[in-house]
Each structure stands twice: as C-alpha cells, then as structure tokens.
Scaffold this motif. Sequence first.
Motif, PDB file in Angstrom:
ATOM      1  N   ALA A  95      35.411 -46.361  28.056  1.00  0.00           N
ATOM      2  CA  ALA A  95      35.105 -47.543  27.248  1.00  0.00           C
ATOM      3  C   ALA A  95      34.623 -48.684  28.128  1.00  0.00           C
ATOM      4  CB  ALA A  95      36.328 -47.965  26.450  1.00  0.00           C
ATOM      5  N   LYS A  96      35.279 -48.876  29.269  1.00  0.00           N
ATOM      6  CA  LYS A  96      34.841 -49.929  30.191  1.00  0.00           C
ATOM      7  C   LYS A  96      33.432 -49.648  30.711  1.00  0.00           C
ATOM      8  CE  LYS A  96      39.425 -51.391  31.801  1.00  0.00           C
ATOM      9  NZ  LYS A  96      40.355 -51.454  32.964  1.00  0.00           N
ATOM     10  N   ALA A  97      33.134 -48.364  30.990  1.00  0.00           N
ATOM     11  CA  ALA A  97      31.802 -48.005  31.475  1.00  0.00           C
ATOM     12  C   ALA A  97      30.745 -48.259  30.416  1.00  0.00           C
ATOM     13  CB  ALA A  97      31.784 -46.540  31.905  1.00  0.00           C
ATOM     14  N   ALA A  98      31.048 -47.942  29.154  1.00  0.00           N
ATOM     15  CA  ALA A  98      30.088 -48.173  28.075  1.00  0.00           C
ATOM     16  C   ALA A  98      29.819 -49.663  27.898  1.00  0.00           C
ATOM     17  CB  ALA A  98      30.606 -47.561  26.779  1.00  0.00           C
ATOM     18  N   VAL A  99      30.875 -50.469  27.927  1.00  0.00           N
ATOM     19  CA  VAL A  99      30.707 -51.918  27.813  1.00  0.00           C
ATOM     20  C   VAL A  99      29.889 -52.450  28.984  1.00  0.00           C
ATOM     21  CG1 VAL A  99      31.961 -54.117  27.944  1.00  0.00           C
ATOM     22  CG2 VAL A  99      32.739 -52.325  26.391  1.00  0.00           C
ATOM     23  N   LYS A 100      30.163 -51.932  30.176  1.00  0.00           N
ATOM     24  CA  LYS A 100      29.386 -52.333  31.355  1.00  0.00           C
ATOM     25  C   LYS A 100      27.912 -51.974  31.179  1.00  0.00           C
ATOM     26  CE  LYS A 100      29.271 -51.803  36.401  1.00  0.00           C
ATOM     27  NZ  LYS A 100      29.928 -51.138  37.573  1.00  0.00           N
ATOM     28  N   GLY A 101      27.640 -50.790  30.608  1.00  0.00           N
ATOM     29  CA  GLY A 101      26.266 -50.370  30.378  1.00  0.00           C
ATOM     30  C   GLY A 101      25.555 -51.264  29.383  1.00  0.00           C
ATOM     31  N   ILE A 102      26.230 -51.643  28.305  1.00  0.00           N
ATOM     32  CA  ILE A 102      25.626 -52.539  27.313  1.00  0.00           C
ATOM     33  C   ILE A 102      25.354 -53.901  27.938  1.00  0.00           C
ATOM     34  CG2 ILE A 102      26.038 -53.764  25.144  1.00  0.00           C
ATOM     35  CD1 ILE A 102      27.669 -51.262  24.254  1.00  0.00           C
ATOM     36  N   ASN A 103      26.339 -54.407  28.684  1.00  0.00           N
ATOM     37  CA  ASN A 103      26.158 -55.711  29.333  1.00  0.00           C
ATOM     38  C   ASN A 103      25.005 -55.694  30.338  1.00  0.00           C
ATOM     39  OD1 ASN A 103      28.219 -56.915  27.896  1.00  0.00           O
ATOM     40  ND2 ASN A 103      29.753 -56.649  29.503  1.00  0.00           N
ATOM     41  N   ALA A 104      24.834 -54.563  31.025  1.00  0.00           N
ATOM     42  CA  ALA A 104      23.727 -54.454  31.984  1.00  0.00           C
ATOM     43  C   ALA A 104      22.380 -54.543  31.276  1.00  0.00           C
ATOM     44  CB  ALA A 104      23.839 -53.141  32.758  1.00  0.00           C
ATOM     45  N   LEU A 105      22.273 -53.938  30.098  1.00  0.00           N
ATOM     46  CA  LEU A 105      21.034 -54.034  29.331  1.00  0.00           C
ATOM     47  C   LEU A 105      20.772 -55.476  28.911  1.00  0.00           C
ATOM     48  CD1 LEU A 105      21.323 -50.871  27.038  1.00  0.00           C
ATOM     49  CD2 LEU A 105      19.745 -51.191  28.949  1.00  0.00           C
TER      50      LEU A 105
END
Length: 339
Positions: free
Chosen positions: A57-67
């Motif tokens: 979940a943290k990785a997915a949130v990090k991925g969205i924030n990176a976009l």
Amino acid sequence: MSPQQLCILLLCAVVGAWCSRPISSSLPSSSSSGVYNFAILSDIHIGDGSANATLKAKAAVKGINALVTNGTNIKMVFITGDLTNSALEAQWEIVTSILNDLKVPYYPIIGNHDMWSYNETSHWETEAAYSDQLFASYYSHILNGPEIQAYPPSTVYNPQQKIQSWFQNYYIRMGNNVYVCLDWNSREHAVSQLGYMGAMPTAELHDFEGGTFQWLHTQLTYLDALSAKQTTPLRIIMFQHHPFRTTPEIIPGFIYAFSEEKRLKILSELAQHTHLDFWGSFVGHFHMWWNGTAFGDLRPSFIQWETDACKNDDAFTLVTVDDTTGAIKNMQKMTGGGI
C-alpha cells in the motif's frame, strides 16, 4: 455440504486459474493538454501479513505521488473497498495513515472485509457487522466534505439483520461526470460452519428505507431531472466493491457478487432514467484486471472494469478523462514499483 458451501471451498482454485491482463508499458511523464486523471486503489487488505499488504500500500501511494510530482494531472483517488483485512481498529489506523500521505484527495468505498471486526488468531469478533460505523468515523473528514453529495448522516435500521447499519453511499460531480460510490456489502455473517469469520462476500440490494437501492433510486431520479434540462446528458460512473457480473462467470454470483435477480432489478432501475448516460462501473473484489460488461447483451454499453488488488503487486489503475466532455479515454494498470 450445500452447493453454496461447496462453491466457497472451490473459489480459490477457480480464481487462481485466471491470469490478469498485461500492465501498460506507457507511463505518463507529464500532464497532457485537455485531460485529467484519477487513480483507483482496490483491495488493500491491511492486516493481511502474508501479502505484505502494508508495504505494498505504501508503494502504491508512493507511485501515485510520483506521478503527481512528475506532472500527471491526477485530481483524486478512489479506493474501491477492502481497505482492511478484518476491520480491526489497528488496521483502520494504519490504512488511514497511509492514504493520508496521498498528495491529492481520496475517496474511500467500503468493502466486505471492512464490514465486520474480527481477529482470526484469538477467534474474537464483534457480535454483528458494525464496522460501517468505524469506516464512517475514520473518514468523516472526507465524507462530510463540501464536494460530497447525498452522504447519509447516520445509521438506519436494517430489517434484514435487525441491526443499525450505516450505508456508505455518496456521489461527487465533476463537470458533466457524476462519480457515484456505492455500498452493496452484506451485513450477514459468513458461513461459520466452515470456519469463516466476518461478513459474507455477497452483494445485497438493501432495498428498504435508508438502504442502498432506495438511496440509488432517489439520487438517480434527482440527477435524471437535472440531466433532462441539459443539452449533454450527465454521465454516471459507479464505484463499488462488488462486480455486478462475475468474471469468469463460473464464479457463483449469488455468493460472491449479485444474484441474477438482484442484477436484473438494478438493470431495471437504470432503464427508468432515460436522460442519464450510464458509462459503467469500476469494481474490485476478485483481485484481477478485467474489462467486460456488467449486464451482457441486456445492456452491452455498460462497462464493468475490474481493478487488480493493491495487496498483490502494489497495483493501481490510472484513468484518463477528457477535461471538456468528461469522456473516459483510457485505463492503465500500474504498480508502485515497490516490492
């Protein structure tokens, strides 16, 4: 053993035989003129230690924030259910903390695993499905926001289970699009004879005062009247945990989604609102990436887009929307690139 119980035992084997579609290789690097995006996270399942759900979940949130940082015009994130694995308060604390790190607003939709608090290790569970009230408490800062429309203010009496239930239904309007978030989750206990705890995985209409079906009828009637006054009809896009139609269809819908009777009743309801443009639904629940239709040949234009589970591979879906017309232009499966 009844046929329903046998179907429950066979589900994992059935679903395991199906593969998800490939991840898109084109990652947006900057905002495109004339479009905006929203992301979808589904089936986070915080508390499922075997899946490393918290890290994913943290990785997915990090991925969205990176976009977002990279210029992709993400307006919001929808969470299509099963935020937790067993609705314990510690799980709600963790998942809320993770989601609060998103750089854009997010809108949670409740799932069947979020319905009933239980602990498999200690064999403890609450006496009934009261966790919709925990959901309402943890996300009150979102659900009472100015953009949220028609969110129920409190619990209502649930005559099916003889408890107070708080049905987590609301909608958001953005331009010509109306994003409708729905709670079809059963409040019935799972099959305890087979050792299951928590709520049944079934979808229910809750066709009584204050329930989801009557809420949907009221809101669609209101929106239909608004749409009739416009040159371009309002577009209805639904977000919910349960698919209307099981895919693959050998998964029994009457246990894991909607029975045919319930599905046809919803289809009949949609048909009454002739001034609305029903795009379809984004759903979770089956932990797979699947593009199909919700009602088959009865209404082939109504899309059912199933999103993969975040707990599987820190997956999320990026949706591209035409900023002028509201038309959905593209859906991409992505991962946070974490683990």
